[in-house]
Design a protein around this motif. Structure first.
Motif, PDB file in Angstrom:
ATOM      1  N   THR A   6     -38.588  -7.595 -10.502  1.00 36.83           N
ATOM      2  CA  THR A   6     -37.682  -6.632  -9.857  1.00 36.83           C
ATOM      3  C   THR A   6     -37.614  -5.390 -10.752  1.00 36.83           C
ATOM      4  OG1 THR A   6     -35.605  -7.232 -10.928  1.00 36.83           O
ATOM      5  CG2 THR A   6     -36.287  -8.601  -9.042  1.00 36.83           C
ATOM      6  N   GLY A   7     -37.498  -4.235 -10.135  1.00 35.59           N
ATOM      7  CA  GLY A   7     -37.514  -2.996 -10.931  1.00 35.59           C
ATOM      8  C   GLY A   7     -38.906  -2.720 -11.484  1.00 35.59           C
ATOM      9  N   GLY A   8     -39.912  -3.284 -10.817  1.00 37.55           N
ATOM     10  CA  GLY A   8     -41.283  -3.216 -11.344  1.00 37.55           C
ATOM     11  C   GLY A   8     -41.956  -1.860 -11.212  1.00 37.55           C
ATOM     12  N   HIS A  75     -36.261 -10.052 -14.104  1.00 38.08           N
ATOM     13  CA  HIS A  75     -35.274  -9.232 -13.394  1.00 38.08           C
ATOM     14  C   HIS A  75     -34.940  -7.989 -14.215  1.00 38.08           C
ATOM     15  CE1 HIS A  75     -32.114  -7.934 -10.862  1.00 38.08           C
ATOM     16  NE2 HIS A  75     -31.141  -8.260 -11.683  1.00 38.08           N
ATOM     17  N   LEU A  76     -35.563  -6.876 -13.813  1.00 36.94           N
ATOM     18  CA  LEU A  76     -35.362  -5.612 -14.530  1.00 36.94           C
ATOM     19  C   LEU A  76     -34.657  -4.570 -13.673  1.00 36.94           C
ATOM     20  CD1 LEU A  76     -37.813  -7.021 -16.103  1.00 36.94           C
ATOM     21  CD2 LEU A  76     -38.409  -4.723 -16.824  1.00 36.94           C
ATOM     22  N   ALA A  77     -34.550  -4.823 -12.363  1.00 39.47           N
ATOM     23  CA  ALA A  77     -33.941  -3.808 -11.486  1.00 39.47           C
ATOM     24  C   ALA A  77     -32.514  -3.536 -11.940  1.00 39.47           C
ATOM     25  CB  ALA A  77     -33.947  -4.306 -10.039  1.00 39.47           C
ATOM     26  N   ALA A  78     -32.209  -2.286 -12.165  1.00 37.31           N
ATOM     27  CA  ALA A  78     -30.862  -1.921 -12.595  1.00 37.31           C
ATOM     28  C   ALA A  78     -30.691  -0.412 -12.469  1.00 37.31           C
ATOM     29  CB  ALA A  78     -30.638  -2.334 -14.055  1.00 37.31           C
ATOM     30  N   VAL A  79     -29.428  -0.013 -12.336  1.00 38.79           N
ATOM     31  CA  VAL A  79     -29.092   1.406 -12.439  1.00 38.79           C
ATOM     32  C   VAL A  79     -28.718   1.625 -13.896  1.00 38.79           C
ATOM     33  CG1 VAL A  79     -27.470   3.196 -11.705  1.00 38.79           C
ATOM     34  CG2 VAL A  79     -28.247   1.448 -10.072  1.00 38.79           C
ATOM     35  N   LEU A  80     -29.318   2.620 -14.537  1.00 44.94           N
ATOM     36  CA  LEU A  80     -29.038   2.803 -15.956  1.00 44.94           C
ATOM     37  C   LEU A  80     -29.044   4.271 -16.347  1.00 44.94           C
ATOM     38  CD1 LEU A  80     -32.169   2.189 -18.084  1.00 44.94           C
ATOM     39  CD2 LEU A  80     -32.199   1.434 -15.734  1.00 44.94           C
ATOM     40  N   GLY A  81     -28.725   4.504 -17.606  1.00 43.16           N
ATOM     41  CA  GLY A  81     -28.692   5.863 -18.116  1.00 43.16           C
ATOM     42  C   GLY A  81     -27.267   6.369 -18.217  1.00 43.16           C
ATOM     43  N   ILE A  97     -24.624  -6.081 -11.169  1.00 38.53           N
ATOM     44  CA  ILE A  97     -24.038  -7.428 -11.157  1.00 38.53           C
ATOM     45  C   ILE A  97     -24.519  -8.208  -9.929  1.00 38.53           C
ATOM     46  CG2 ILE A  97     -21.894  -8.766 -11.102  1.00 38.53           C
ATOM     47  CD1 ILE A  97     -20.575  -6.380 -12.631  1.00 38.53           C
ATOM     48  N   ASP A  98     -24.434  -7.598  -8.736  1.00 35.84           N
ATOM     49  CA  ASP A  98     -24.847  -8.327  -7.519  1.00 35.84           C
ATOM     50  C   ASP A  98     -26.340  -8.670  -7.562  1.00 35.84           C
ATOM     51  OD1 ASP A  98     -22.291  -7.970  -6.741  1.00 35.84           O
ATOM     52  OD2 ASP A  98     -22.709  -6.517  -5.147  1.00 35.84           O
ATOM     53  N   GLY A  99     -27.144  -7.729  -8.020  1.00 34.21           N
ATOM     54  CA  GLY A  99     -28.591  -7.979  -8.077  1.00 34.21           C
ATOM     55  C   GLY A  99     -28.891  -9.188  -8.957  1.00 34.21           C
ATOM     56  N   VAL A 114     -36.222 -17.567 -14.947  1.00 33.39           N
ATOM     57  CA  VAL A 114     -35.762 -16.173 -14.900  1.00 33.39           C
ATOM     58  C   VAL A 114     -35.764 -15.577 -16.308  1.00 33.39           C
ATOM     59  CG1 VAL A 114     -33.840 -14.617 -14.353  1.00 33.39           C
ATOM     60  CG2 VAL A 114     -34.265 -16.609 -12.906  1.00 33.39           C
ATOM     61  N   VAL A 115     -36.328 -14.380 -16.436  1.00 31.31           N
ATOM     62  CA  VAL A 115     -36.167 -13.588 -17.663  1.00 31.31           C
ATOM     63  C   VAL A 115     -35.344 -12.372 -17.271  1.00 31.31           C
ATOM     64  CG1 VAL A 115     -37.298 -12.283 -19.495  1.00 31.31           C
ATOM     65  CG2 VAL A 115     -38.377 -14.377 -18.611  1.00 31.31           C
ATOM     66  N   LEU A 116     -34.188 -12.249 -17.890  1.00 33.46           N
ATOM     67  CA  LEU A 116     -33.219 -11.220 -17.508  1.00 33.46           C
ATOM     68  C   LEU A 116     -33.199 -10.089 -18.535  1.00 33.46           C
ATOM     69  CD1 LEU A 116     -30.649 -10.414 -15.787  1.00 33.46           C
ATOM     70  CD2 LEU A 116     -29.346 -11.747 -17.442  1.00 33.46           C
ATOM     71  N   ALA A 117     -33.357  -8.846 -18.046  1.00 28.12           N
ATOM     72  CA  ALA A 117     -33.347  -7.698 -18.962  1.00 28.12           C
ATOM     73  C   ALA A 117     -31.915  -7.312 -19.299  1.00 28.12           C
ATOM     74  CB  ALA A 117     -34.061  -6.514 -18.320  1.00 28.12           C
ATOM     75  N   SER A 118     -31.575  -7.406 -20.570  1.00 27.54           N
ATOM     76  CA  SER A 118     -30.257  -6.950 -21.020  1.00 27.54           C
ATOM     77  C   SER A 118     -30.457  -5.833 -22.051  1.00 27.54           C
ATOM     78  CB  SER A 118     -29.462  -8.133 -21.587  1.00 27.54           C
ATOM     79  OG  SER A 118     -28.149  -7.726 -21.905  1.00 27.54           O
TER      80      SER A 118
END
Ligand code: NAD
Length: 316
Positions: A6-8, A75-81, A97-99, A114-118
């Motif tokens: 995700t967020g690829g 799982h990399l999809a995120a809103v950031l910045g 959070i929902d994603g 799952v590998v989660l991007a933090s």
């Protein structure tokens, strides 16, 4: 393996997709293209083992259907910045959070890894005593414009570890300032591309604050290597710092980029208030302890900052 990223189509995600294809995996990329771009995927777009899905990770059914057929999810999809954190805290928390919940829930049903991007941001600031309710130093509501991103990621991590207790193979990777080719300054104001662009155009290089804050910039290929290593079963149920452990002040980063580009740009200092609005405070330093990543993942950053900056400058 069949792997969903995700967020690829984003900066880290697109490098990850290409690496996974290179080492022989089948890859499904999910991205809503809110910040990513198809062109970042480059060779992946024409690769037989790659499929791109233009949709949102915030939609439960979409995620469930995609995860159903996969062995693993990054799982990399995120809103950031910082800009998004300041301007769109609600959207940011909904997606981030929902994603993550959607991905964990769907993966748990089929026992996919799952590998989660933090992020290094979840370490927060060093606390100052005594605690003040209106302080910017808490991961709480009064400081929403500063800390909603890190709070959402911290919640994501708690969800991940709660699922780990229910048997889900899940690993958290905490990134420290990834940079490199493919990271554009228009995305969300990453400091490295912003400085390189200014230097190449001989425009002022704007350092926010006094520039003595430091970060550990991590070349994208090292970020991706640590992320891929997190797939292994020994990493299950654990969080890992993925970054370089060589800090540099932002002031020195500006000077290094100026020198490497042969630029005549002046380096100017912009107060945080002017850059981000009133009351903004930055983290002074972020340095990862890599003991666990080295011993469990075999992770070792290999590209020096100077070499990584040279390659990035070439790309621009
Ligand atoms: P990026 O913005 O380039 O990538 C994020 C991708 O997610 C983008 O392509 C965007 O279009 C996509 N996206 C956003 N919302 C979505 C949604 N609802 N559904 C599907 N796709 C969506 O950022 P990045 O630097 O590649 O970051 C990737 C991950 O790493 C993020 O989770 C981020 O929080 C984390 N991270 C990055 C850094 C860094 O240094 N770049 C540091 C810490 C953590």
């Amino acid at each position: 393996m069949k792997i969903l990223v995700t967020g690829g189509a984003g900066f880290i995600g697109s490098h990850l997709v290409n690496r996974l294809l290179q080492i022989g995996h089948k890859v499904l990329t999910l991205d809503d293209l809110s910040n990513g771009k198809l062109e970042y995927l480059d060779r992946a777009l024409t690769h037989n083992n790659h499929t791109f899905v233009h949709d949102t990770a915030a939609d439960r059914d979409t995620v469930r259907k995609l995860v159903e057929n996969c062995d693993a999810v990054f799982h990399l999809a995120a809103v950031l910045g910082v800009k998004n954190t300041v301007e769109n805290p609600l959207k940011l928390m909904e997606v981030n959070i929902d994603g993550t919940r959607n991905v964990l829930e769907a993966a748990h049903k089929v026992r996919a890894k799952v590998v989660l991007a933090s992020t290094s941001e979840i370490y927060g600031k060093n606390e100052k005593l005594p605690f003040k309710e209106d302080s910017d130093r808490v991961l709480g509501a009064p400081s929403i414009h500063r800390w909603c991103y890190s709070t959402a990621k911290a919640i994501d991590e708690h969800f991940a570890f709660a699922y780990a207790e229910k048997g889900l193979p899940v690993t958290v990777v905490r990134y420290f300032n990834a940079y490199g080719p493919g990271q554009t300054s228009s995305q969300y104001g990453g400091v490295v591309p912003r400085f390189i662009r200014a230097a190449l155009n001989n425009e002022p290089i704007e350092v926010y604050g006094d520039g003595t804050q430091s970060r550990c910039f991590t070349y994208i290929q090292d970020t991706v290597s640590g992320t891929v290593a997190a797939l292994g079963p020994r990493a299950n149920g654990l969080a890992f710092n993925i970054g370089s452990d060589h800090p540099i002040t932002i002031r020195d980063l500006a000077a290094t980029i100026r020198q490497l580009t042969g630029s005549s740009s002046p380096i100017v200092y912009v107060p945080y208030d002017a850059a981000y609005g009133p009351g903004y405070e930055d983290m002074r330093a972020r340095i990862p302890d890599l003991t666990r990543s080295k011993s469990v993942l075999g992770y070792k950053p290999t590209i020096s900052l100077e070499e990584g900056l040279r390659r990035s400058i070439e790309w621009y």
